[in-house]
Design a protein around this motif. Structure first.
Motif, short mmCIF file in Angstrom:
data_model
loop_
_atom_site.label_atom_id
_atom_site.label_comp_id
_atom_site.label_asym_id
_atom_site.label_seq_id
_atom_site.Cartn_x
_atom_site.Cartn_y
_atom_site.Cartn_z
N ILE A 39 10.75 46.24 26.44
CA ILE A 39 11.07 47.39 25.59
C ILE A 39 11.45 48.60 26.44
CG2 ILE A 39 8.65 48.11 25.47
CD1 ILE A 39 9.16 49.09 22.64
N GLU A 40 10.94 48.63 27.69
CA GLU A 40 11.23 49.76 28.56
C GLU A 40 12.70 49.84 28.95
OE1 GLU A 40 8.99 46.68 31.09
OE2 GLU A 40 9.18 47.30 28.99
N GLU A 41 13.43 48.73 28.83
CA GLU A 41 14.85 48.75 29.14
C GLU A 41 15.59 49.72 28.22
OE1 GLU A 41 17.69 45.27 30.86
OE2 GLU A 41 16.67 44.83 28.98
N PRO A 50 12.63 59.20 36.47
CA PRO A 50 13.22 58.26 37.42
C PRO A 50 12.58 56.89 37.19
CG PRO A 50 12.45 60.25 38.54
CD PRO A 50 11.91 60.31 37.15
N HIS A 51 13.38 55.84 37.16
CA HIS A 51 12.82 54.54 36.83
C HIS A 51 13.63 53.41 37.46
CE1 HIS A 51 15.90 55.15 33.71
NE2 HIS A 51 16.04 53.84 33.74
N HIS A 52 12.98 52.26 37.57
CA HIS A 52 13.62 51.04 38.05
C HIS A 52 13.16 49.89 37.16
CE1 HIS A 52 14.99 52.81 41.92
NE2 HIS A 52 13.89 53.54 41.79
N LEU A 53 14.04 48.92 36.98
CA LEU A 53 13.72 47.70 36.23
C LEU A 53 13.85 46.51 37.17
CD1 LEU A 53 15.69 48.48 32.95
CD2 LEU A 53 13.24 48.70 33.29
N ILE A 54 12.83 45.65 37.19
CA ILE A 54 12.85 44.50 38.07
C ILE A 54 12.51 43.26 37.26
CG2 ILE A 54 12.20 45.89 40.08
CD1 ILE A 54 9.37 44.75 39.83
#
Length: 344
Positions: A39-41, A50-54
């Motif tokens: 859901i964070e996407e 600031p964010h990253h998706l892995i």
């Protein structure tokens, strides 16, 4: 800079965002790390953080599924690279499969790692991380292994600490401002079981009550056909408005849902997921509240009418509201942020 990580579902993401906001208010920069496909996407780009998706594989309680196992390895590799590049002073993991890779890598590298458990029992990811964590924080008092007691603290569940007057909230949602309101809430994504079981069972209430049914975006088109006068179907509603509008609710047993009910002092009939689907987390959550007289728990649909009548009884609702007051105390996000800052 502190990394806050966790997601996959709103129950892990939203308290993480609350903790991130508290850290920012304390002057500590934050980067959020979530999972691709969670859901964070959708939510993180709107947050301004600031964010990253892995990649992140879903950990199984029984056996590692090959495709998920590949994602676990990919996530650990991506987390290793990310931690090396960001050099955080600490990592706060909100649990779930999305919070595991960065927290695990950080702990192995000697970076202070703190976990937060929202449910009334440790989830699989947090069970794996607890021994490595600098601090273990809990939403509710639960029994843990003796070796963890010295580093464990109950801080509560970070919720959005905002309320609206009931009539104002109902009007904002398109409801009748003065009509008693029953909320149906199956979590941020809805619940197929509640969608299938509840509408026809609740139509007889519509002479007196109005019903706001959050069904989940994916089921909204189908459920719209079941609307009636005073029975309102929405794919998704703002949680502050929904809880502010409600006199009582029928919900799943997610920790976030119950904590919001407690904060808003809304009596709930909890319908937890079957225990084999989530390891009994929702069953334990609703049980924690029910044992304290702060909720009702539906044991089977054969008992629904009796449980509903109990929930709708004004004296029962008054008793439950009294018990709810101390179960979701304000300030949880700030308490959690302070523990993180003390660890850096």
């Amino acid at each position: 800079m502190v990394i806050v990580t966790g997601g996959g579902t709103g129950g892990h993401l939203y308290p993480g965002l609350a903790a991130a906001s508290a850290l920012l208010e304390a002057g500590e920069p934050v980067t959020y790390v979530g999972a691709l496909g969670g859901i964070e996407e959708r939510v993180l780009p709107e947050s301004g953080l600031p964010h990253h998706l892995i990649p992140a594989g879903k950990l199984s309680r029984d056996a590692l599924r090959p495709k998920e196992g590949t994602k676990v390895l990919q996530g650990l590799w991506a987390a290793r690279q990310l931690v090396r590049d960001l050099r955080p002073k600490a990592v706060l993991s909100m649990g779930g499969y999305a919070g595991f890779p960065v927290a695990f890598v950080a702990a192995l590298q000697g970076i202070p790692m703190i976990i937060h458990e929202q449910n009334a029992k440790l989830g699989l990811a947090n069970r794996m991380l607890a021994q490595l964590a600098r601090r273990v924080t809990l939403a509710t008092p639960i029994e843990l292994a003796p070796g963890l007691a010295h580093k464990t603290q109950v801080v509560g569940y970070p919720v959005r600490e905002e309320k609206r007057p009931p009539a104002e909230a109902r009007a904002a949602l398109g409801l009748e401002p003065s009509r008693p309101t029953l909320l149906i809430l199956g979590g941020s994504q809805g619940s197929q079981e509640l969608n299938e079981q509840l509408p026809e069972r609740l139509y007889p209430l519509l002479g007196k009550w109005q019903i706001l049914h959050q069904c989940g975006v994916r089921w909204e088109e189908k459920l719209k056909a079941l609307e009636r006068p005073h029975y309102f179907v929405r794919g998704y509603v703002d949680s502050v408005l929904a809880w502010s509008a409600a006199d009582c609710a029928i919900t799943r047993g997610g920790a976030g849902t119950l904590s919001e009910a407690a904060y808003h002092q809304v009596p709930v009939l909890g319908v937890p997921l079957p225990r084999h689907l989530d390891g009994g987390a929702q069953w334990a959550n609703v049980g924690f509240y029910a044992e304290r007289g702060a909720a009702r728990r539906l044991e089977s649909w054969a008992q629904f009418e009796a449980e509903l009548n109990t929930l709708l009884d004004p004296s029962t609702r008054a008793q439950i509201r009294d018990r709810l007051g101390g179960l979701s105390p304000a300030g949880a996000a700030g308490r959690l942020a302070q523990i993180v800052l003390e660890a850096v």
